[in-house]
Design a protein around this motif. Sequence first.
Motif, PDB file in Angstrom:
ATOM      1  N   TRP A  14       0.832  -1.205   0.000  1.00 50.66           N
ATOM      2  CA  TRP A  14       0.000   0.000   0.000  1.00 50.66           C
ATOM      3  C   TRP A  14       0.865   1.252   0.000  1.00 50.66           C
ATOM      4  CZ3 TRP A  14      -0.426   3.865   3.693  1.00 50.66           C
ATOM      5  CH2 TRP A  14      -1.422   4.813   3.426  1.00 50.66           C
ATOM      6  N   GLU A  15       1.933   1.251   0.825  1.00 51.21           N
ATOM      7  CA  GLU A  15       2.814   2.413   0.868  1.00 51.21           C
ATOM      8  C   GLU A  15       3.473   2.674  -0.485  1.00 51.21           C
ATOM      9  OE1 GLU A  15       5.480   1.695   4.111  1.00 51.21           O
ATOM     10  OE2 GLU A  15       3.953   2.115   5.625  1.00 51.21           O
ATOM     11  N   TYR A  17       2.159   1.559  -3.609  1.00 52.36           N
ATOM     12  CA  TYR A  17       1.212   1.750  -4.701  1.00 52.36           C
ATOM     13  C   TYR A  17      -0.067   2.493  -4.314  1.00 52.36           C
ATOM     14  CZ  TYR A  17       4.066  -1.678  -7.106  1.00 52.36           C
ATOM     15  OH  TYR A  17       5.115  -2.338  -7.691  1.00 52.36           O
ATOM     16  N   GLY A  18      -0.246   2.830  -3.046  1.00 53.16           N
ATOM     17  CA  GLY A  18      -1.472   3.486  -2.597  1.00 53.16           C
ATOM     18  C   GLY A  18      -1.511   4.955  -2.957  1.00 53.16           C
ATOM     19  N   GLY A  19      -2.597   5.602  -2.540  1.00 47.09           N
ATOM     20  CA  GLY A  19      -2.763   7.025  -2.805  1.00 47.09           C
ATOM     21  C   GLY A  19      -3.576   7.271  -4.056  1.00 47.09           C
ATOM     22  N   GLY A  20      -3.593   8.523  -4.485  1.00 45.05           N
ATOM     23  CA  GLY A  20      -4.330   8.887  -5.695  1.00 45.05           C
ATOM     24  C   GLY A  20      -3.675   8.276  -6.927  1.00 45.05           C
ATOM     25  N   ASP A  21      -4.487   7.768  -7.811  1.00 50.82           N
ATOM     26  CA  ASP A  21      -4.007   7.112  -9.029  1.00 50.82           C
ATOM     27  C   ASP A  21      -4.605   7.847 -10.230  1.00 50.82           C
ATOM     28  OD1 ASP A  21      -3.651   5.383 -11.252  1.00 50.82           O
ATOM     29  OD2 ASP A  21      -3.598   3.625  -9.937  1.00 50.82           O
ATOM     30  N   ASP A  96      -6.845   2.596  -1.791  1.00 46.92           N
ATOM     31  CA  ASP A  96      -7.391   3.939  -1.567  1.00 46.92           C
ATOM     32  C   ASP A  96      -8.573   4.249  -2.478  1.00 46.92           C
ATOM     33  OD1 ASP A  96      -5.735   4.821   0.550  1.00 46.92           O
ATOM     34  OD2 ASP A  96      -4.105   5.143  -0.864  1.00 46.92           O
ATOM     35  N   LYS A  99     -10.595   7.546  -1.649  1.00 45.84           N
ATOM     36  CA  LYS A  99      -9.876   8.748  -2.086  1.00 45.84           C
ATOM     37  C   LYS A  99      -9.964   8.896  -3.600  1.00 45.84           C
ATOM     38  CE  LYS A  99      -5.842   9.750  -0.372  1.00 45.84           C
ATOM     39  NZ  LYS A  99      -4.403   9.644  -0.030  1.00 45.84           N
ATOM     40  N   ASN A 100      -9.781   7.818  -4.333  1.00 41.56           N
ATOM     41  CA  ASN A 100      -9.841   7.881  -5.791  1.00 41.56           C
ATOM     42  C   ASN A 100     -11.253   8.165  -6.283  1.00 41.56           C
ATOM     43  OD1 ASN A 100      -7.083   7.375  -6.951  1.00 41.56           O
ATOM     44  ND2 ASN A 100      -7.219   5.688  -5.506  1.00 41.56           N
TER      45      ASN A 100
END
Length: 194
Positions: A14-15, A17-21, A96, A99-100
């Motif tokens: 996750w660290e 590949y995570g977050g906004g895509d 995420d 978030k996305n």
Amino acid sequence: MTSPGTSPDYREIWERYGGGDFPATIGGLLAAIGTLVMLGGLIAAGAGNIAYQLDTLDVDGNVVEFSLAGAVTAVIVLFASFFVGGWVAARMARFDGRKNGVIVALWMMVLVVLFGALSVWAGAEYNVFAQIELPDWVSQWNNEDVALGAALAAAVGALSMFAGGYAGGAVGDAYNARVNAAIAHAEPTPILRS
């Protein structure tokens, strides 16, 4: 990296590949707009227009009052369309999703403002959203007769879009979590070649 038969460390993944895509949110935006156009077209063919704006101006500049049923339908259609968009973004991003899903709605708001501002500055013929009957809140803010209705419609519509994107992202996240759990507990199988 994990050895066969052990659970993968999803926090590390996750660290990374995570977050906004960005590609996932653009894909979600296209899915949301496609759903919005399709549902709007189906409803317009069967029951009449959808009132994305609370007050609109006709060709002569006269104020056309909205219908409550059309406004409620618009809120439902916006929620459903951005639910689909949020779900698509979450499934594509894998992490995420909420978030996305919210970012999908944010992209749409950017487009609404961009096309609305373009129609105010350059002319109504440049407002693609108005021509295909998508939400067109910003272009009416310069007319004091409908500015309050346009602002209220924009607030309710935006809330519906963001809620739909968030909910769709949550459903996509839940599916991804089930898949991750199944992968973590699956026995390693050899790759079969034919």
